[in-house]
Design an enzyme around this catalytic site. Structure first.
Site, PDB file in Angstrom:
ATOM      1  N   HIS A  17       0.871  -1.207   0.000  1.00 44.16           N
ATOM      2  CA  HIS A  17       0.000   0.000   0.000  1.00 44.16           C
ATOM      3  C   HIS A  17       0.893   1.238   0.000  1.00 44.16           C
ATOM      4  O   HIS A  17       1.469   1.582   1.028  1.00 44.16           O
ATOM      5  CB  HIS A  17      -0.902   0.009   1.244  1.00 44.16           C
ATOM      6  CG  HIS A  17      -1.857   1.174   1.300  1.00 44.16           C
ATOM      7  ND1 HIS A  17      -3.171   1.025   1.680  1.00 44.16           N
ATOM      8  CD2 HIS A  17      -1.701   2.506   1.056  1.00 44.16           C
ATOM      9  CE1 HIS A  17      -3.776   2.205   1.650  1.00 44.16           C
ATOM     10  NE2 HIS A  17      -2.899   3.130   1.279  1.00 44.16           N
ATOM     11  N   HIS A  19       1.398   5.427  -1.796  1.00 44.40           N
ATOM     12  CA  HIS A  19       0.986   6.533  -2.674  1.00 44.40           C
ATOM     13  C   HIS A  19       2.239   7.092  -3.321  1.00 44.40           C
ATOM     14  O   HIS A  19       3.069   7.708  -2.640  1.00 44.40           O
ATOM     15  CB  HIS A  19       0.273   7.621  -1.856  1.00 44.40           C
ATOM     16  CG  HIS A  19      -0.958   7.108  -1.178  1.00 44.40           C
ATOM     17  ND1 HIS A  19      -2.201   7.154  -1.758  1.00 44.40           N
ATOM     18  CD2 HIS A  19      -1.123   6.474   0.009  1.00 44.40           C
ATOM     19  CE1 HIS A  19      -3.087   6.597  -0.951  1.00 44.40           C
ATOM     20  NE2 HIS A  19      -2.456   6.167   0.131  1.00 44.40           N
ATOM     21  N   LEU A  20       2.375   6.870  -4.626  1.00 45.67           N
ATOM     22  CA  LEU A  20       3.557   7.385  -5.329  1.00 45.67           C
ATOM     23  C   LEU A  20       3.279   8.722  -6.000  1.00 45.67           C
ATOM     24  O   LEU A  20       4.199   9.346  -6.532  1.00 45.67           O
ATOM     25  CB  LEU A  20       4.064   6.362  -6.350  1.00 45.67           C
ATOM     26  CG  LEU A  20       4.636   5.063  -5.772  1.00 45.67           C
ATOM     27  CD1 LEU A  20       5.145   4.164  -6.900  1.00 45.67           C
ATOM     28  CD2 LEU A  20       5.747   5.334  -4.768  1.00 45.67           C
ATOM     29  N   ARG A  21       2.001   9.134  -6.018  1.00 38.85           N
ATOM     30  CA  ARG A  21       1.614  10.434  -6.610  1.00 38.85           C
ATOM     31  C   ARG A  21       1.973  10.495  -8.100  1.00 38.85           C
ATOM     32  O   ARG A  21       2.195   9.488  -8.755  1.00 38.85           O
ATOM     33  CB  ARG A  21       2.265  11.606  -5.837  1.00 38.85           C
ATOM     34  CG  ARG A  21       2.113  11.557  -4.316  1.00 38.85           C
ATOM     35  CD  ARG A  21       0.687  11.538  -3.853  1.00 38.85           C
ATOM     36  NE  ARG A  21       0.573  11.807  -2.412  1.00 38.85           N
ATOM     37  CZ  ARG A  21      -0.455  11.433  -1.671  1.00 38.85           C
ATOM     38  NH1 ARG A  21      -1.464  10.757  -2.196  1.00 38.85           N
ATOM     39  NH2 ARG A  21      -0.502  11.721  -0.387  1.00 38.85           N
ATOM     40  N   ASN A  45      -5.355   7.036  -6.140  1.00 30.86           N
ATOM     41  CA  ASN A  45      -6.076   8.285  -5.823  1.00 30.86           C
ATOM     42  C   ASN A  45      -5.335   9.520  -6.340  1.00 30.86           C
ATOM     43  O   ASN A  45      -5.034  10.447  -5.596  1.00 30.86           O
ATOM     44  CB  ASN A  45      -6.372   8.398  -4.313  1.00 30.86           C
ATOM     45  CG  ASN A  45      -5.131   8.449  -3.438  1.00 30.86           C
ATOM     46  OD1 ASN A  45      -4.087   7.908  -3.805  1.00 30.86           O
ATOM     47  ND2 ASN A  45      -5.233   9.098  -2.290  1.00 30.86           N
ATOM     48  N   LYS A 103      -9.573  -0.634  -5.718  1.00 34.04           N
ATOM     49  CA  LYS A 103      -9.601   0.040  -4.417  1.00 34.04           C
ATOM     50  C   LYS A 103     -10.936   0.715  -4.171  1.00 34.04           C
ATOM     51  O   LYS A 103     -11.427   1.479  -5.001  1.00 34.04           O
ATOM     52  CB  LYS A 103      -8.490   1.099  -4.392  1.00 34.04           C
ATOM     53  CG  LYS A 103      -8.397   1.912  -3.099  1.00 34.04           C
ATOM     54  CD  LYS A 103      -7.773   1.111  -1.980  1.00 34.04           C
ATOM     55  CE  LYS A 103      -7.878   1.822  -0.636  1.00 34.04           C
ATOM     56  NZ  LYS A 103      -6.843   2.822  -0.436  1.00 34.04           N
ATOM     57  N   HIS A 140     -10.412   1.188   1.918  1.00 34.33           N
ATOM     58  CA  HIS A 140     -10.199   2.217   2.947  1.00 34.33           C
ATOM     59  C   HIS A 140     -11.415   2.134   3.857  1.00 34.33           C
ATOM     60  O   HIS A 140     -12.504   2.559   3.484  1.00 34.33           O
ATOM     61  CB  HIS A 140     -10.063   3.616   2.326  1.00 34.33           C
ATOM     62  CG  HIS A 140      -9.857   4.676   3.363  1.00 34.33           C
ATOM     63  ND1 HIS A 140      -8.659   5.337   3.548  1.00 34.33           N
ATOM     64  CD2 HIS A 140     -10.696   5.172   4.311  1.00 34.33           C
ATOM     65  CE1 HIS A 140      -8.768   6.190   4.547  1.00 34.33           C
ATOM     66  NE2 HIS A 140     -10.005   6.117   5.032  1.00 34.33           N
ATOM     67  N   HIS A 178      -4.573  -0.405   5.950  1.00 33.02           N
ATOM     68  CA  HIS A 178      -4.100   0.435   7.069  1.00 33.02           C
ATOM     69  C   HIS A 178      -5.007   0.381   8.287  1.00 33.02           C
ATOM     70  O   HIS A 178      -5.548   1.390   8.713  1.00 33.02           O
ATOM     71  CB  HIS A 178      -3.840   1.874   6.619  1.00 33.02           C
ATOM     72  CG  HIS A 178      -4.920   2.541   5.794  1.00 33.02           C
ATOM     73  ND1 HIS A 178      -6.261   2.416   6.059  1.00 33.02           N
ATOM     74  CD2 HIS A 178      -4.829   3.353   4.715  1.00 33.02           C
ATOM     75  CE1 HIS A 178      -6.947   3.135   5.182  1.00 33.02           C
ATOM     76  NE2 HIS A 178      -6.102   3.700   4.347  1.00 33.02           N
ATOM     77  N   LEU A 223      -4.886   9.499   7.788  1.00 30.41           N
ATOM     78  CA  LEU A 223      -6.186   8.830   7.858  1.00 30.41           C
ATOM     79  C   LEU A 223      -6.005   7.358   7.515  1.00 30.41           C
ATOM     80  O   LEU A 223      -5.245   7.047   6.606  1.00 30.41           O
ATOM     81  CB  LEU A 223      -7.179   9.480   6.894  1.00 30.41           C
ATOM     82  CG  LEU A 223      -7.684  10.861   7.356  1.00 30.41           C
ATOM     83  CD1 LEU A 223      -8.463  11.547   6.256  1.00 30.41           C
ATOM     84  CD2 LEU A 223      -8.537  10.730   8.620  1.00 30.41           C
ATOM     85  N   ASP A 251       1.446   2.708   3.514  1.00 28.41           N
ATOM     86  CA  ASP A 251       0.592   3.878   3.329  1.00 28.41           C
ATOM     87  C   ASP A 251       1.434   5.159   3.317  1.00 28.41           C
ATOM     88  O   ASP A 251       0.978   6.206   3.779  1.00 28.41           O
ATOM     89  CB  ASP A 251      -0.518   3.966   4.380  1.00 28.41           C
ATOM     90  CG  ASP A 251      -1.602   4.957   3.991  1.00 28.41           C
ATOM     91  OD1 ASP A 251      -1.727   5.277   2.790  1.00 28.41           O
ATOM     92  OD2 ASP A 251      -2.320   5.427   4.900  1.00 28.41           O
ATOM     93  N   HIS A 255       2.977  14.599   1.248  1.00 28.56           N
ATOM     94  CA  HIS A 255       2.412  15.909   0.882  1.00 28.56           C
ATOM     95  C   HIS A 255       3.529  16.912   1.112  1.00 28.56           C
ATOM     96  O   HIS A 255       4.304  16.779   2.067  1.00 28.56           O
ATOM     97  CB  HIS A 255       1.226  16.276   1.785  1.00 28.56           C
ATOM     98  CG  HIS A 255       0.036  15.376   1.632  1.00 28.56           C
ATOM     99  ND1 HIS A 255      -0.918  15.546   0.660  1.00 28.56           N
ATOM    100  CD2 HIS A 255      -0.355  14.276   2.332  1.00 28.56           C
ATOM    101  CE1 HIS A 255      -1.852  14.602   0.765  1.00 28.56           C
ATOM    102  NE2 HIS A 255      -1.524  13.812   1.771  1.00 28.56           N
ATOM    103  N   ALA A 267      -3.882  15.009   5.180  1.00 27.59           N
ATOM    104  CA  ALA A 267      -3.660  13.745   5.890  1.00 27.59           C
ATOM    105  C   ALA A 267      -2.629  12.915   5.149  1.00 27.59           C
ATOM    106  O   ALA A 267      -2.747  12.727   3.934  1.00 27.59           O
ATOM    107  CB  ALA A 267      -4.972  12.980   5.990  1.00 27.59           C
TER     108      ALA A 267
END
Ligand code: NCD
Ligand code: ZN
Ligand code: ZN
Length: 349
Positions: A17, A19-21, A45, A103, A140, A178, A223, A251, A255, A267
């Protein structure tokens, strides 16, 4: 009993899990994950979200292009489910090897989830199809009802959504992402072998006090939000239990520093640069270093039905200071454990 080993070697781990953006942030963060992990389940996302096999294939290419040439890293792509998700595109994307999983974000539950699912009833045909072809659903797990206390949203999600879902679709493979509560651990422990959970390093290290130590601490905000100490202890027990139903999912959710340190801070905790070392600290504290490999490198691929990695990674016991911030490709990011030190360090083979 104190562990006196000065080095441990385990099969190379995967992150189930992350987030590589995209764009500049992808350029800034991808290499940290690729340095630690052989494969990663990449969250969809983005803005706009990754909802089609074609957009997932293009995103996978951008991830690979963001890494130094020859990097041995495989991004595993996911489909962001919306109310009008297309069962045919998702199933054929899975068969073609583009989508590893799909997801479920409840609409407005977290970062970039405005297009998420407003009612699971809307995606029943997709979920039935996924069950039939053995494609995992990643969840989620928080209700978005503003009347529910934020610290209760995961437990209420189990009662209202996840419990009924596993009764309706008993063979659907589900990863409860998560997890943050003892209720989630109890749910996973009492469910069948097709239900698993990822656990982040931060939920193993911090409880909700971390957000308020001497003032408001935006870098401890993610979150689902960290819960009471009793929940953290339940997660540590689950992660280090040796149960095949729990596996590593960082996770890591970067940011920019100014988006975190804000009157309305985003978050997400950026833990990718020291993730394995962070988990190793927990397993050592729990006297369970022998179980790190199962959690980090075995349970995940077995659940997903993928081969285990055949290369190894070593961690050495040494002081490993974590900087206050990391400058990378034009972004300033504050890593988890910033300003403190870990006592293990990955040695590159
Ligand atoms: C994630 C993000 O920023 O994309 N944030 C977080 O706090 N975990 C979204 C998510 O995983 O819910
Ligand atoms: Zn999430
Ligand atoms: Zn996430």
């Amino acid at each position: 009993m104190t562990d006196t080993r000065t080095a441990i070697t385990i099969r190379r781990p995967d992150d189930w899990h992350v987030h590589l953006r995209d764009g500049a942030m992808l350029e800034a963060v991808a290499r940290f994950t690729a340095r630690q992990f052989a494969r990663a389940i990449v969250m969809p996302n983005l803005s706009p979200p990754v909802t089609s096999a074609a957009s997932a294939a293009a995103y996978r290419d951008r991830i690979i292009a963001a890494l130094p040439e020859g990097t041995d890293f495989t991004p595993l792509m996911t489909c962001y489910l919306t109310d009008d998700a297309d069962a045919e595109d998702i199933a054929s994307g899975h068969t073609a090897g583009i989508f590893t999983a799909a997801k479920l974000y409840p609409a407005n539950a977290t970062t970039n989830s405005a297009h998420g699912v407003t009612d699971v009833a809307h995606i029943m045909p997709v979920l039935e199809r996924m069950q039939a072809i053995g494609m995992p659903l990643l969840v989620h797990g928080e209700v978005t009802d503003g009347n529910i206390d934020i610290f209760d949203r995961e437990a209420v999600f189990i009662d209202r959504i996840l419990g009924p879902l596993i009764r309706d679709l008993p063979d659907l493979k589900i990863v409860f992402e998560h997890i943050t509560t003892k209720q989630a651990v109890q749910f996973v422990d009492s469910a069948g072998p097709n239900i698993a959970a990822t656990i982040t390093p931060h939920h193993l290290h911090i409880n909700r006090n971390a957000m308020f130590t001497g003032g408001i601490r935006p870098h401890a905000y993610c979150l689902p939000v960290a819960k009471r100490e009793l929940h953290r202890l339940a997660l540590r027990k689950a992660a280090t239990s040796g149960s095949a139903r729990y596996f590593l999912g960082t996770d890591s959710a970067p940011h920019e520093i100014h988006a975190k340190e804000s009157a309305c801070g985003c978050a997400g905790i950026f833990n990718a640069p020291y993730a394995l070392e962070s988990y190793a600290a927990v397993f050592e504290e729990e006297g369970a270093l022998d179980r790190l490999e199962g959690f980090a490198s075995v349970h995940g691929p077995e659940f997903y039905g993928l081969p285990l990695n055949d290369t190894m990674v070593s961690l050495e016991r040494r002081d490993n200071p974590v900087p206050d911030d990391i400058e990378s490709a034009g972004s300033t990011l504050v890593p988890f454990h910033a300003g403190s030190a870990l006592n293990w360090q990955i040695v590159q083979s």
